[in-house]
Design a protein around this motif. Structure first.
Motif, PDB file in Angstrom:
ATOM      1  N   ARG A  36      -1.306   7.850  -0.409  1.00 48.74           N
ATOM      2  CA  ARG A  36      -1.137   6.392  -0.365  1.00 48.74           C
ATOM      3  C   ARG A  36      -0.723   5.856  -1.727  1.00 48.74           C
ATOM      4  O   ARG A  36      -0.803   6.560  -2.727  1.00 48.74           O
ATOM      5  N   GLY A  37      -0.299   4.583  -1.757  1.00 48.59           N
ATOM      6  CA  GLY A  37       0.105   3.960  -3.012  1.00 48.59           C
ATOM      7  C   GLY A  37       1.368   3.161  -2.831  1.00 48.59           C
ATOM      8  O   GLY A  37       1.628   2.620  -1.758  1.00 48.59           O
ATOM      9  N   TRP A  38       2.197   3.131  -3.875  1.00 45.09           N
ATOM     10  CA  TRP A  38       3.431   2.342  -3.817  1.00 45.09           C
ATOM     11  C   TRP A  38       4.432   2.824  -4.862  1.00 45.09           C
ATOM     12  O   TRP A  38       4.106   3.591  -5.755  1.00 45.09           O
ATOM     13  N   GLU A  50       1.961   3.852  -8.033  1.00 43.95           N
ATOM     14  CA  GLU A  50       0.656   4.484  -8.029  1.00 43.95           C
ATOM     15  C   GLU A  50       0.546   5.428  -6.845  1.00 43.95           C
ATOM     16  O   GLU A  50       1.170   5.200  -5.810  1.00 43.95           O
ATOM     17  N   GLU A  52      -2.494   7.744  -4.615  1.00 43.20           N
ATOM     18  CA  GLU A  52      -3.900   8.075  -4.416  1.00 43.20           C
ATOM     19  C   GLU A  52      -4.045   8.905  -3.157  1.00 43.20           C
ATOM     20  O   GLU A  52      -3.291   8.749  -2.209  1.00 43.20           O
ATOM     21  N   TYR A  89     -10.165   4.841  -0.835  1.00 48.66           N
ATOM     22  CA  TYR A  89      -8.781   4.375  -0.976  1.00 48.66           C
ATOM     23  C   TYR A  89      -8.703   2.890  -1.331  1.00 48.66           C
ATOM     24  O   TYR A  89      -9.491   2.084  -0.865  1.00 48.66           O
ATOM     25  N   THR A  90      -7.706   2.545  -2.132  1.00 54.19           N
ATOM     26  CA  THR A  90      -7.395   1.168  -2.464  1.00 54.19           C
ATOM     27  C   THR A  90      -6.310   0.659  -1.514  1.00 54.19           C
ATOM     28  O   THR A  90      -6.262  -0.504  -1.167  1.00 54.19           O
ATOM     29  N   TYR A  91      -5.403   1.560  -1.121  1.00 51.83           N
ATOM     30  CA  TYR A  91      -4.255   1.195  -0.285  1.00 51.83           C
ATOM     31  C   TYR A  91      -4.409   1.776   1.109  1.00 51.83           C
ATOM     32  O   TYR A  91      -5.000   2.835   1.279  1.00 51.83           O
ATOM     33  N   GLU A  92      -3.831   1.077   2.091  1.00 52.22           N
ATOM     34  CA  GLU A  92      -3.912   1.559   3.466  1.00 52.22           C
ATOM     35  C   GLU A  92      -2.849   2.602   3.783  1.00 52.22           C
ATOM     36  O   GLU A  92      -2.988   3.394   4.687  1.00 52.22           O
ATOM     37  N   HIS A  93      -1.744   2.553   3.033  1.00 50.46           N
ATOM     38  CA  HIS A  93      -0.644   3.490   3.247  1.00 50.46           C
ATOM     39  C   HIS A  93       0.222   3.512   2.003  1.00 50.46           C
ATOM     40  O   HIS A  93      -0.144   2.929   0.992  1.00 50.46           O
ATOM     41  N   PHE A  94       1.369   4.166   2.079  1.00 46.09           N
ATOM     42  CA  PHE A  94       2.308   4.161   0.957  1.00 46.09           C
ATOM     43  C   PHE A  94       3.389   3.154   1.281  1.00 46.09           C
ATOM     44  O   PHE A  94       3.824   3.057   2.425  1.00 46.09           O
ATOM     45  N   ARG A  97       7.634  -1.450  -2.924  1.00 51.01           N
ATOM     46  CA  ARG A  97       7.512  -2.834  -3.410  1.00 51.01           C
ATOM     47  C   ARG A  97       8.861  -3.296  -3.931  1.00 51.01           C
ATOM     48  O   ARG A  97       9.587  -2.529  -4.541  1.00 51.01           O
TER      49      ARG A  97
END
Length: 98
Positions: A36-38, A50, A52, A89-94, A97
């Motif tokens: 996950r991240g962006w 990021e 994760e 997790y901080t994010y739900e998916h990748f 942005r």
């Protein structure tokens, strides 16, 4: 054996990484690995973001960002910072942005 430890880190990739579908391929690879991240383009012609996920998957993604990238990209270097263990997790998916 897959490690269940979750890690997160920040990254920036230098080289010919804009205008070559780098973000799209990174998104695809991250989803495939379950990371996950962006990712986003920067004004300096790099991409950054990021990551994760489980440690082994994040390490695999790091290697992909350093070596593979998108078919028409040229990776000069990839820099990774602030690697840390996370509880959840901080994010739900990748995602990409703008």
């Amino acid at each position: 054996m897959s490690s269940s430890k979750l890690i997160a880190l920040e990254y920036e990739v230098f080289g010919k990484v804009q205008g070559v579908f780098f973000r799209k391929y990174t998104d695809k690879q991250a989803s495939k690995l379950g990371v996950r991240g962006w990712i986003m383009n920067t004004k300096n012609q790099t991409v950054k973001g990021e990551l994760e996920g489980p440690e082994d998957k994040v390490l695999e993604m790091k290697k992909w960002l350093q070596v593979t990238g998108s078919p028409s990209s040229r990776i000069d270097k990839a820099v990774f910072n602030n690697q840390r263990e996370i509880e959840k997790y901080t994010y739900e998916h990748f995602g990409i942005r703008k």
